[in-house]
Design a protein around this motif. Structure first.
Motif, PDB file in Angstrom:
ATOM      1  N   ASP A 291       0.831  -1.212   0.000  1.00  0.00           N
ATOM      2  CA  ASP A 291       0.000   0.000   0.000  1.00  0.00           C
ATOM      3  C   ASP A 291       0.862   1.257   0.000  1.00  0.00           C
ATOM      4  O   ASP A 291       0.569   2.225  -0.726  1.00  0.00           O
ATOM      5  CB  ASP A 291      -0.931  -0.009   1.220  1.00  0.00           C
ATOM      6  CG  ASP A 291      -1.958  -1.126   1.156  1.00  0.00           C
ATOM      7  OD1 ASP A 291      -2.237  -1.593   0.036  1.00  0.00           O
ATOM      8  OD2 ASP A 291      -2.470  -1.532   2.224  1.00  0.00           O
ATOM      9  N   TRP A 294       2.493   1.894  -3.535  1.00  0.00           N
ATOM     10  CA  TRP A 294       1.646   2.521  -4.541  1.00  0.00           C
ATOM     11  C   TRP A 294       1.243   3.933  -4.123  1.00  0.00           C
ATOM     12  O   TRP A 294       0.997   4.786  -4.984  1.00  0.00           O
ATOM     13  CB  TRP A 294       0.415   1.655  -4.798  1.00  0.00           C
ATOM     14  CG  TRP A 294       0.744   0.470  -5.647  1.00  0.00           C
ATOM     15  CD1 TRP A 294       0.858  -0.824  -5.246  1.00  0.00           C
ATOM     16  CD2 TRP A 294       1.015   0.476  -7.043  1.00  0.00           C
ATOM     17  NE1 TRP A 294       1.201  -1.636  -6.308  1.00  0.00           N
ATOM     18  CE2 TRP A 294       1.297  -0.857  -7.422  1.00  0.00           C
ATOM     19  CE3 TRP A 294       1.061   1.476  -8.004  1.00  0.00           C
ATOM     20  CZ2 TRP A 294       1.601  -1.199  -8.733  1.00  0.00           C
ATOM     21  CZ3 TRP A 294       1.364   1.130  -9.319  1.00  0.00           C
ATOM     22  CH2 TRP A 294       1.639  -0.196  -9.663  1.00  0.00           C
ATOM     23  N   GLU A 295       1.161   4.196  -2.823  1.00  0.00           N
ATOM     24  CA  GLU A 295       0.900   5.563  -2.375  1.00  0.00           C
ATOM     25  C   GLU A 295       2.078   6.474  -2.728  1.00  0.00           C
ATOM     26  O   GLU A 295       1.895   7.653  -3.098  1.00  0.00           O
ATOM     27  CB  GLU A 295       0.660   5.556  -0.861  1.00  0.00           C
ATOM     28  CG  GLU A 295       0.339   6.918  -0.280  1.00  0.00           C
ATOM     29  CD  GLU A 295      -0.985   7.483  -0.780  1.00  0.00           C
ATOM     30  OE1 GLU A 295      -1.129   8.725  -0.788  1.00  0.00           O
ATOM     31  OE2 GLU A 295      -1.864   6.677  -1.186  1.00  0.00           O
ATOM     32  N   LYS A 298       1.887   7.225  -6.581  1.00  0.00           N
ATOM     33  CA  LYS A 298       0.539   7.520  -7.122  1.00  0.00           C
ATOM     34  C   LYS A 298       0.581   8.523  -8.272  1.00  0.00           C
ATOM     35  O   LYS A 298      -0.331   8.523  -9.115  1.00  0.00           O
ATOM     36  CB  LYS A 298      -0.355   8.025  -6.003  1.00  0.00           C
ATOM     37  CG  LYS A 298       0.095   9.330  -5.369  1.00  0.00           C
ATOM     38  CD  LYS A 298      -0.869   9.750  -4.270  1.00  0.00           C
ATOM     39  CE  LYS A 298      -0.417  11.078  -3.639  1.00  0.00           C
ATOM     40  NZ  LYS A 298      -1.350  11.487  -2.558  1.00  0.00           N
ATOM     41  N   ASP A 299       1.623   9.344  -8.326  1.00  0.00           N
ATOM     42  CA  ASP A 299       1.747  10.301  -9.434  1.00  0.00           C
ATOM     43  C   ASP A 299       2.451   9.710 -10.642  1.00  0.00           C
ATOM     44  O   ASP A 299       2.397  10.300 -11.731  1.00  0.00           O
ATOM     45  CB  ASP A 299       2.507  11.549  -8.961  1.00  0.00           C
ATOM     46  CG  ASP A 299       1.763  12.301  -7.872  1.00  0.00           C
ATOM     47  OD1 ASP A 299       0.512  12.246  -7.872  1.00  0.00           O
ATOM     48  OD2 ASP A 299       2.423  12.908  -7.010  1.00  0.00           O
ATOM     49  N   PRO A 301       2.356   5.987 -11.744  1.00  0.00           N
ATOM     50  CA  PRO A 301       2.051   4.552 -11.600  1.00  0.00           C
ATOM     51  C   PRO A 301       2.781   3.678 -12.613  1.00  0.00           C
ATOM     52  O   PRO A 301       3.137   2.543 -12.301  1.00  0.00           O
ATOM     53  CB  PRO A 301       0.528   4.493 -11.794  1.00  0.00           C
ATOM     54  CG  PRO A 301       0.195   5.716 -12.577  1.00  0.00           C
ATOM     55  CD  PRO A 301       1.173   6.760 -12.144  1.00  0.00           C
ATOM     56  N   ARG A 597      -5.375  -1.885  -8.839  1.00  0.00           N
ATOM     57  CA  ARG A 597      -6.616  -1.141  -9.033  1.00  0.00           C
ATOM     58  C   ARG A 597      -7.806  -2.091  -9.004  1.00  0.00           C
ATOM     59  O   ARG A 597      -7.691  -3.257  -9.396  1.00  0.00           O
ATOM     60  CB  ARG A 597      -6.593  -0.386 -10.364  1.00  0.00           C
ATOM     61  CG  ARG A 597      -5.541   0.705 -10.444  1.00  0.00           C
ATOM     62  CD  ARG A 597      -5.457   1.272 -11.849  1.00  0.00           C
ATOM     63  NE  ARG A 597      -4.483   2.358 -11.939  1.00  0.00           N
ATOM     64  CZ  ARG A 597      -4.088   2.909 -13.088  1.00  0.00           C
ATOM     65  NH1 ARG A 597      -4.586   2.453 -14.231  1.00  0.00           N
ATOM     66  NH2 ARG A 597      -3.226   3.891 -13.089  1.00  0.00           N
TER      67      ARG A 597
END
Length: 601
Positions: A291, A294-295, A298-299, A301, A597
């Motif tokens: 988590d 990916w956080e 996030k800009d 991916p 996703r």
């Protein structure tokens, strides 16, 4: 383990403890058994060995080390508790007394003394063990006579004789009358109709898990005996955990022949692990790391995705399209089923067509190591029976032995040198690829086995690859088989001077794989940021729990692309079928899983 004998006081203590444990922990299970309608059937009551250890450690260890002696006491205790429940329960009128109730011990302590992944040895005879493996062969269910009555010809006393397990359940004839004042040698066996002491009986062959063995080790197998309600509890290809007593069995003796003894396991409890066959444990810490990963990205991916792809098979330079394709195929899509029960497979299949030396086998080997359950085979000498199911005749009886596709159920089956398989043998995997099952009709045995596996195949072109011809012509594959592959990738040795220089430098100098040409500092940082195989394995297992849904925008894109492919003048008829649309849906769902996703955008 201790081998000391138990005193009368110890056995009495065990009986009291068993009865109290059954009254406290098994009350609900016993009520359900009493509410069953058929009193002639065999019923099981599962006992958690870990829970019994918490109640009384000494008695639990006695049960695990003196199983054959104390298990009968446990059965008697359960029968006493059932009788008391039957007399005092409010639903007494709906209950039927049961006499065939068996204690099944499961969840043994996770220590080498009780849990094994290897076939036991002669030193383990008499021990109560839990063994995990794959069922590769099952016999037919038979009726076994375990007891026969004999009558004395002089005093007419009737007495029973038990079947001997170590001598293949033969019932030895008593030599004399057991009555003290008789001792007559005239013993007569009573007719079988007067003593119907029979039970259901089945044998299965359990093989060690290949993924848990060291490289080059040949997996061994052993026979497991199932009795009463345990018969038909598993089938060929299942991954099971079986607990039981290790025993020995003598082969049939013959004159001037060596006496052979084989190790057997008399099963007490069987658990099928098909749904939990993944040996990768994804902890809460790992989930939190994914988590946060990916956080953090996030800009960007796609940069995060490329890092994951670069971690796949790092010993191969470049070929990121191939690495992405193999990763998507290993992740797979979501299986769908309609109201009528018809299922559409979620697993994808990949075919690699390439010249020699284009790393096809490297990808297959890495994929087989990455997946918890995998089978790697080569096409040379492979037959349809070896891929699907083999009919084996053992002791005058036909039995089914699972092949590569059945053993890979729930995992991946990697087939190298796919072009070396004969044409009629290659056609045997049609059903396995689309319907995910294998229908068998051999030697009078008719059944259907699951083969819900992903197929990765690699093949060489027939001669020099001709780009102007279709793939089916270049590799001599029939259109029905070719259309079942979701992805077909062609790897050609282009003989590019610049590419040869980069690859040779990578191989000779051991440079780390990089996404772009950067300086040495960036190279070192990119190498250190690559994921390990264990982390990549955990991530793939984690994202498989995601069920991405299709958005209207994604449906529109896939529909337009499918229609354009169908209308193209140079379309390949073997590839542009309705299976093309299904393949695109599966790959889109797999890419959404890879990108962490829940929606396909």
């Amino acid at each position: 383990m201790t081998n000391c004998s138990l005193s009368v006081e110890d056995i009495t203590l065990c009986s009291r403890t068993f009865e109290q444990f059954a009254h406290d922990s098994l009350d609900g299970d016993l009520v359900n058994v009493l509410l069953e309608e058929d009193s002639s059937q065999h019923y099981s009551v599962s006992v958690d060995a870990t829970s019994l250890l918490d109640v009384n450690t000494r008695v639990a260890l006695w049960l695990l080390t003196h199983t054959e002696k104390l298990l009968s006491k446990f059965n008697e205790s359960i029968q006493n508790v059932m009788n008391s429940i039957y007399e005092t329960h409010p639903d007494h009128d709906l209950m039927i007394p049961k006499l065939k109730v068996h204690t099944r011990i499961s969840n043994l302590p996770d220590c080498p003394e009780f849990c094994r992944v290897m076939v036991p040895r002669s030193a383990d005879v008499g021990c109560f063990l839990s063994i995990t493996g794959t069922v590769i062969r099952t016999s037919a269910v038979k009726m076994l006579e375990y007891e026969r009555n004999f009558i004395c010809g002089k005093c007419h006393k009737v007495f029973p004789a038990q079947a001997n397990f170590e001598q293949r359940y033969t019932i030895p004839k008593p030599t004399h009358c057991p009555e003290e004042n008789c001792n007559s040698l005239k013993i007569i066996a009573m007719p079988e109709s007067s003593s119907p002491h029979c039970r259901d009986y089945q044998e299965i062959k359990l093989q060690e898990q290949v993924q848990r063995l060291s490289m080059g080790t040949i997996p061994r197998a052993m026979w497991v005996v199932l009795e009463d309600d345990l018969v038909d509890s598993c089938k060929a290809g299942d991954e099971i955990t079986v607990t039981g007593v290790v025993s020995r069995r003598w082969q049939t003796l013959g004159i001037d022949s060596r006496c052979d003894i084989e190790i057997m396991l008399r099963a007490n409890h069987v658990t099928v692990n098909n749904e939990q066959r993944s040996s990768v444990l994804v902890t809460s810490n790992l989930k939190q790391e994914f988590d946060e990963f990916w956080e953090k990205h996030k800009d960007s991916p796609l940069a995060a995705r490329n890092l994951i792809i670069a971690s796949f098979c790092p010993q191969v330079f470049g070929l990121y399209i191939v690495k992405l394709s193999v990763t998507l195929v290993l992740i797979g899509g979501v299986q769908r089923s309609d109201s009528s029960g018809t299922k559409t497979r979620g697993g994808s299949h990949l075919l690699l067509i390439g010249d020699p030396g284009t790393a096809k086998s490297q990808f297959l080997k890495y994929a087989s190591k990455l997946m918890p359950r995998s089978v790697l085979t080569t096409g040379i000498g492979t037959t349809s029976a070896g891929l699907t199911v083999t009919a084996v005749k053992d002791s005058g009886e036909w039995q089914l032995e699972a092949g590569a596709l059945v053993l890979a159920d729930g995992g991946v089956c990697c087939i190298d040198e796919f072009n070396s398989i004969r044409e009629h043998d290659r056609a045997s995997i049609h059903e396995a690829m689309e319907q995910q099952t294998i229908s068998v009709a051999k030697a009078g045995l008719v059944c259907k086995l699951n083969s819900r596996c992903t197929i990765l195949a690699a093949t060489n072109p027939k001669g020099k690859y001709d780009p102007n011809e279709s793939a089916s012509v270049n590799v001599a594959l029939a259109s029905p088989l070719l259309s079942r592959f979701d992805l077909v990738l062609v790897l050609l040795d282009a003989k590019n001077e610049e590419w040869d220089k980069v690859v040779s430098g990578y191989i000779l100098a051991g440079k780390p794989p990089i996404l772009t040409a950067q300086n040495e500092t960036t190279n070192n940082s990119s190498q250190s940021s690559l994921w390990s195989m264990e982390r990549l394995q955990s991530y793939l297992c984690y994202v498989k729990s995601i069920k991405p849904v299709m958005t209207p925008e994604a449906d529109k894109v896939l529909s337009c692309y499918y229609q354009r492919q169908r209308q193209a003048d140079i379309r390949n008829a073997a590839r542009t079928t309705i299976r093309l649309l299904e393949s695109m849906v599966r790959l889109s769902q797999a890419h959404a899983r890879l990108m962490f996703r829940s929606r396909v955008t």
